[in-house]
Design a protein around this motif. Structure first.
Motif, PDB file in Angstrom:
ATOM      1  N   ALA A  42       0.831  -1.206   0.000  1.00  0.00           N
ATOM      2  CA  ALA A  42       0.000   0.000   0.000  1.00  0.00           C
ATOM      3  C   ALA A  42       0.864   1.254   0.000  1.00  0.00           C
ATOM      4  O   ALA A  42       0.549   2.239  -0.679  1.00  0.00           O
ATOM      5  N   LEU A  43       1.966   1.218   0.720  1.00  0.00           N
ATOM      6  CA  LEU A  43       2.869   2.357   0.754  1.00  0.00           C
ATOM      7  C   LEU A  43       3.551   2.563  -0.595  1.00  0.00           C
ATOM      8  O   LEU A  43       3.622   3.688  -1.101  1.00  0.00           O
ATOM      9  N   VAL A  44       4.041   1.497  -1.183  1.00  0.00           N
ATOM     10  CA  VAL A  44       4.686   1.600  -2.496  1.00  0.00           C
ATOM     11  C   VAL A  44       3.689   2.124  -3.523  1.00  0.00           C
ATOM     12  O   VAL A  44       4.048   2.927  -4.388  1.00  0.00           O
ATOM     13  N   GLU A  45       2.442   1.711  -3.419  1.00  0.00           N
ATOM     14  CA  GLU A  45       1.408   2.190  -4.341  1.00  0.00           C
ATOM     15  C   GLU A  45       1.252   3.711  -4.244  1.00  0.00           C
ATOM     16  O   GLU A  45       1.132   4.398  -5.261  1.00  0.00           O
ATOM     17  N   ILE A  46       1.287   4.249  -3.032  1.00  0.00           N
ATOM     18  CA  ILE A  46       1.203   5.703  -2.847  1.00  0.00           C
ATOM     19  C   ILE A  46       2.389   6.382  -3.520  1.00  0.00           C
ATOM     20  O   ILE A  46       2.235   7.332  -4.286  1.00  0.00           O
ATOM     21  N   VAL A  47       3.589   5.891  -3.227  1.00  0.00           N
ATOM     22  CA  VAL A  47       4.803   6.497  -3.770  1.00  0.00           C
ATOM     23  C   VAL A  47       4.802   6.422  -5.290  1.00  0.00           C
ATOM     24  O   VAL A  47       5.077   7.418  -5.974  1.00  0.00           O
ATOM     25  N   GLU A  48       4.464   5.270  -5.847  1.00  0.00           N
ATOM     26  CA  GLU A  48       4.470   5.112  -7.305  1.00  0.00           C
ATOM     27  C   GLU A  48       3.396   5.947  -7.982  1.00  0.00           C
ATOM     28  O   GLU A  48       3.581   6.404  -9.094  1.00  0.00           O
ATOM     29  N   ASP A  49       2.268   6.152  -7.303  1.00  0.00           N
ATOM     30  CA  ASP A  49       1.205   6.971  -7.869  1.00  0.00           C
ATOM     31  C   ASP A  49       1.637   8.426  -7.981  1.00  0.00           C
ATOM     32  O   ASP A  49       1.341   9.097  -8.958  1.00  0.00           O
ATOM     33  N   VAL A  50       2.368   8.908  -6.989  1.00  0.00           N
ATOM     34  CA  VAL A  50       2.779  10.312  -6.959  1.00  0.00           C
ATOM     35  C   VAL A  50       4.055  10.541  -7.766  1.00  0.00           C
ATOM     36  O   VAL A  50       4.174  11.527  -8.489  1.00  0.00           O
ATOM     37  N   SER A  51       5.014   9.638  -7.653  1.00  0.00           N
ATOM     38  CA  SER A  51       6.316   9.812  -8.300  1.00  0.00           C
ATOM     39  C   SER A  51       6.813   8.477  -8.833  1.00  0.00           C
ATOM     40  O   SER A  51       7.604   7.786  -8.191  1.00  0.00           O
ATOM     41  N   PRO A  52       6.353   8.087 -10.030  1.00  0.00           N
ATOM     42  CA  PRO A  52       6.611   6.731 -10.523  1.00  0.00           C
ATOM     43  C   PRO A  52       7.993   6.469 -11.125  1.00  0.00           C
ATOM     44  O   PRO A  52       8.302   5.339 -11.435  1.00  0.00           O
ATOM     45  N   HIS A  53       8.815   7.471 -11.289  1.00  0.00           N
ATOM     46  CA  HIS A  53      10.066   7.284 -12.016  1.00  0.00           C
ATOM     47  C   HIS A  53      11.221   6.923 -11.097  1.00  0.00           C
ATOM     48  O   HIS A  53      11.914   7.769 -10.571  1.00  0.00           O
ATOM     49  N   HIS A  54      11.393   5.613 -10.904  1.00  0.00           N
ATOM     50  CA  HIS A  54      12.478   5.104 -10.093  1.00  0.00           C
ATOM     51  C   HIS A  54      12.749   3.650 -10.476  1.00  0.00           C
ATOM     52  O   HIS A  54      11.954   3.012 -11.122  1.00  0.00           O
ATOM     53  N   THR A  55      13.884   3.167 -10.045  1.00  0.00           N
ATOM     54  CA  THR A  55      14.237   1.766 -10.212  1.00  0.00           C
ATOM     55  C   THR A  55      14.233   1.133  -8.830  1.00  0.00           C
ATOM     56  O   THR A  55      14.660   1.739  -7.861  1.00  0.00           O
ATOM     57  N   VAL A  56      13.728  -0.069  -8.755  1.00  0.00           N
ATOM     58  CA  VAL A  56      13.683  -0.781  -7.478  1.00  0.00           C
ATOM     59  C   VAL A  56      14.615  -1.973  -7.570  1.00  0.00           C
ATOM     60  O   VAL A  56      14.488  -2.806  -8.466  1.00  0.00           O
ATOM     61  N   TRP A  57      15.545  -2.046  -6.639  1.00  0.00           N
ATOM     62  CA  TRP A  57      16.416  -3.215  -6.603  1.00  0.00           C
ATOM     63  C   TRP A  57      15.664  -4.408  -6.066  1.00  0.00           C
ATOM     64  O   TRP A  57      15.746  -5.486  -6.598  1.00  0.00           O
ATOM     65  N   ALA A  58      14.928  -4.186  -4.982  1.00  0.00           N
ATOM     66  CA  ALA A  58      14.120  -5.250  -4.389  1.00  0.00           C
ATOM     67  C   ALA A  58      13.256  -4.652  -3.304  1.00  0.00           C
ATOM     68  O   ALA A  58      13.689  -3.769  -2.584  1.00  0.00           O
TER      69      ALA A  58
END
Length: 82
Positions: A43-59
């Motif tokens: 749920a937290l990642v969903e918030i972050v990705e909704d607001v600022s989706p441009h990133h790479t996730v290692w894991a």
């Protein structure tokens, strides 16, 4: 806690690389965290990705949900007017 501390915490907790949200985006992330008080890392990642989706996730696997309490506290402090 300031917005850069919130950004640093999110980057560390979710192993984000190359994530450059604006202060406005960080304020919105903090506001949404404070408002919805997410109970899971998804749920937290969903918030972050909704607001600022441009990133790479290692894991993101293996993150302890107890980190959400700390993040919620930081977001609450960062989103309060000065």
């Amino acid at each position: 806690m300031d917005l850069q501390a919130l950004k640093s915490y999110i980057e560390t907790a979710f192993k984000f690389v190359g994530w450059h949200p604006s202060d406005k985006q960080l304020q919105e992330i903090a506001r949404r965290i404070r408002t919805s008080q997410p109970l899971t890392q998804e749920a937290l990642v969903e918030i972050v990705e909704d607001v600022s989706p441009h990133h790479t996730v290692w894991a993101v696997e293996g993150i302890d949900n107890t980190d959400l309490d700390t993040l919620l506290m930081m977001a609450t402090k960062a989103s309060q007017p000065k």
